[in-house]
Design an enzyme around this catalytic site. Structure first.
Site, short mmCIF file in Angstrom:
data_model
loop_
_atom_site.label_atom_id
_atom_site.label_comp_id
_atom_site.label_asym_id
_atom_site.label_seq_id
_atom_site.Cartn_x
_atom_site.Cartn_y
_atom_site.Cartn_z
N ASP A 179 0.84 -1.21 0.00
CA ASP A 179 0.00 0.00 0.00
C ASP A 179 0.87 1.26 0.00
O ASP A 179 1.95 1.26 -0.60
CB ASP A 179 -0.92 -0.05 1.23
CG ASP A 179 -2.26 0.63 1.00
OD1 ASP A 179 -2.28 1.88 0.93
OD2 ASP A 179 -3.28 -0.07 0.89
N ASP A 188 -0.14 1.61 18.23
CA ASP A 188 -1.17 0.56 18.18
C ASP A 188 -0.91 -0.45 17.07
O ASP A 188 -1.75 -1.32 16.82
CB ASP A 188 -2.54 1.20 17.99
CG ASP A 188 -3.62 0.51 18.83
OD1 ASP A 188 -3.30 -0.45 19.54
OD2 ASP A 188 -4.80 0.94 18.76
N HIS A 210 -3.52 5.90 3.93
CA HIS A 210 -4.34 4.77 3.51
C HIS A 210 -3.82 3.44 4.05
O HIS A 210 -4.56 2.63 4.60
CB HIS A 210 -4.41 4.73 1.98
CG HIS A 210 -5.35 3.69 1.44
ND1 HIS A 210 -4.92 2.44 1.04
CD2 HIS A 210 -6.69 3.71 1.23
CE1 HIS A 210 -5.95 1.74 0.60
NE2 HIS A 210 -7.04 2.49 0.71
N VAL A 227 -8.06 1.40 18.93
CA VAL A 227 -8.94 0.43 18.27
C VAL A 227 -8.27 -0.94 18.33
O VAL A 227 -7.13 -1.07 18.76
CB VAL A 227 -9.21 0.82 16.80
CG1 VAL A 227 -9.98 2.13 16.72
CG2 VAL A 227 -7.89 0.93 16.02
N ASN A 303 -14.50 0.73 -5.72
CA ASN A 303 -15.50 1.67 -5.20
C ASN A 303 -16.32 2.39 -6.27
O ASN A 303 -16.76 3.51 -6.06
CB ASN A 303 -14.79 2.74 -4.34
CG ASN A 303 -14.02 2.14 -3.20
OD1 ASN A 303 -14.35 1.08 -2.70
ND2 ASN A 303 -12.97 2.84 -2.78
N TYR A 316 -8.74 -11.43 -10.47
CA TYR A 316 -7.89 -12.61 -10.61
C TYR A 316 -8.43 -13.74 -9.73
O TYR A 316 -8.69 -13.54 -8.54
CB TYR A 316 -6.45 -12.29 -10.17
CG TYR A 316 -5.77 -11.21 -10.98
CD1 TYR A 316 -6.17 -10.89 -12.27
CD2 TYR A 316 -4.69 -10.51 -10.44
CE1 TYR A 316 -5.54 -9.90 -13.00
CE2 TYR A 316 -4.04 -9.52 -11.17
CZ TYR A 316 -4.47 -9.22 -12.44
OH TYR A 316 -3.84 -8.25 -13.17
N SER A 383 -11.53 -0.89 0.62
CA SER A 383 -10.25 -1.07 1.29
C SER A 383 -10.49 -1.48 2.74
O SER A 383 -9.79 -2.35 3.28
CB SER A 383 -9.44 0.24 1.27
OG SER A 383 -9.03 0.56 -0.03
#
Length: 470
Positions: A179, A188, A210, A227, A303, A316, A383
């Site tokens: 990415d 975290d 991202h 989180v 998206n 694929y 994503s």
């Protein structure tokens, strides 16, 4: 006097004609024909024309199409499979001697290299190299992100074997995030290794956000703060192939896949939350080889609210493709009164791609996660949904180390909620509003009935207990 001159002139001509006739009669008739035939040998001319046509055909056949936004003068050269590393480097050197600038050499997932050429003549000379299988233009891909800002609870991650959210424990597994990189200092996230293949960068540190968001959904630590991910504390490999704008070239991405394949005995699962429309033979070939080496790939469907069959790498068959749903309250049943711009609670997200290539759905709207600067945010996209499946695949792999990529795909699909699933008031239940007749299972990570799992699970291996039950 004039007459004598003329007689002498004529005599000379007659003598010359007589001499030439003697020469001609000494040559056989066949020899004469051979001499005369050579200038107009149609067979020879046809052969030369055929050679020219063959060369033109071979050149055209070697230049593969790759749809998408092309990077001017940049190409990926794929060599025939019988070339070894030494010959790959030698041929890359040969391409360089022809005038090409060498950008990458692929050692593991692909035999080949990426180049930049100054003109078409240089490209033509490279395509003439016998060991070259094909050449394709380098194209750009983009991260599948939307700037919208609850997913672990909806798939019952808190009821899984790792009990995401209980404030303790970590999963012994390695996840590759191919990415924009990962925030290397986020408290975290357990970033284990980092590398960058983006020009102008020197590390896998995230300069976009991202990759860090994706990493948090998959594997944020279970430490009673921030989180928690579906595979808490998993070792994260930050493999940067996208730039600060979330854009990357297929040649850089192939280099990332090549790196993963080099470490196939260490990296278990890889997240691919990017893509483009069209075909890309070189990238597909690299992923095929990497999956054959034992790495499981999870890819975002995209998206654009359309059939994902035209989107790579999601289309694929070797990857697990993921669509997105809206979830507001972490429970099935669609009972939340809160609505979003992309749909109501427990409905198919309006932005999500769909179609027969999609293997699983997962929450992908307003998902809370990590972000750059050791902070937190919410985001929406396939994503985000893909990162849920990546975490689940990693969790399964940690409990079944011998599972192949196809085993993992089959198990996750078998564990998922289906349209026939009755909502249990928690996370076990389906959604509404799917865009097609392909009812992909909804990711679910806690399972009570191993008997039902054994019946539904198509994996051809001995019966096993649910990977997500206590």
């Amino acid at each position: 006097m004039g007459f004598r001159k003329n007689v002498g002139y004529i005599s000379s001509i007659l003598i010359a004609l007589l001499f030439s006739n003697c020469i001609l009669t000494s040559v056989s008739q066949n020899s004469l024909f051979e001499v005369e035939a050579k200038p107009i040998d149609k067979t020879s001319l046809q052969g030369k024309n055929d050679d020219v046509r063959t060369n033109v055909f071979e050149m055209a056949n070697k230049l593969r199409e790759a749809t998408g936004e092309k990077t001017p003068n940049d190409y990926i050269v794929v060599l025939k499979d019988n070339n070894f590393l030494s010959s790959v480097r030698s041929l890359a050197g040969e391409a360089k001697s022809e005038g090409a600038a060498l950008r990458h050499i692929y050692d593991h997932s692909l035999h080949g290299f990426a180049i930049r050429v100054p003109n078409e003549k240089v490209l033509e000379e490279i395509m003439k190299i016998p060991e070259v299988d094909y050449v394709q233009p380098d194209v750009k891909v983009k991260a599948f992100a939307q700037n919208l800002p609850t997913g672990i609870n909806r798939v019952d991650g808190d009821l899984s074997s790792t009990k995401s959210g209980d404030g303790k424990g970590a999963v012994n597994v390695d996840i590759g995030i191919v990415d924009t990189g990962i925030d290397l200092n986020h408290p975290d996230l357990n970033v284990y290794r980092q590398v960058s293949f983006v020009s102008g960068t020197s590390s896998g540190n995230d300069d976009n956000g991202h990759g860090t968001a994706v990493a948090g959904v998959a594997a944020a630590k279970d430490d009673s703060q921030g989180v928690v991910g579906l595979a808490p504390g998993a070792r994260l490999w930050a493999i940067k192939v996208l730039d600060s704008n979330g854009i990357g070239s297929s040649s850089d991405i192939i280099m990332g896949i090549d790196y993963v394949t080099q470490h196939a005995k260490e990296i278990d699962v890889v997240n691919l939350s990017f893509g483009a429309v069209g075909k890309n033979d070189a990238l597909h070939k690299a992923i095929i080889k990497s999956v054959a080496a034992g790495v499981t790939y999870i890819a975002a469907a995209g998206n654009d609210g359309k059939d994902a069959s035209s989107v790579f790498p999601a289309s694929y068959p070797e990857v697990i493709a993921v669509s997105a749903i809206v979830d507001i309250d972490g429970k099935c049943g669609g009972k939340s009164s809160i609505s979003t711009t992309v749909g109501k609670d427990d409905t198919f997200a309006s932005f999500s791609n769909y179609g027969p290539v999609v293997d699983l759905a997962a929450p992908g709207v307003l998902v809370k996660t990590t972000t750059r600067g050791s902070s937190y945010t919410s985001f929406s996209s396939t994503s985000a949904s893909t990162a849920h499946v990546t975490g689940a695949a990693a969790l399964y792999k940690s409990e079944h180390p011998g599972a192949s990529p196809s085993d993992i795909r089959n198990a996750l699909r078998s564990l998922g909620s289906s349209p026939a699933t009755t909502c249990d008031g928690n996370g076990h239940g389906y959604f509404t509003g799917d865009r097609d007749n392909n009812a992909e299972p909804l990711l679910y990570t806690a399972w009570a009935s191993t008997t039902e799992l054994a019946i539904r699970n198509p994996v051809s291996s001995p019966p096993f207990r649910s990977p997500f039950s206590q």
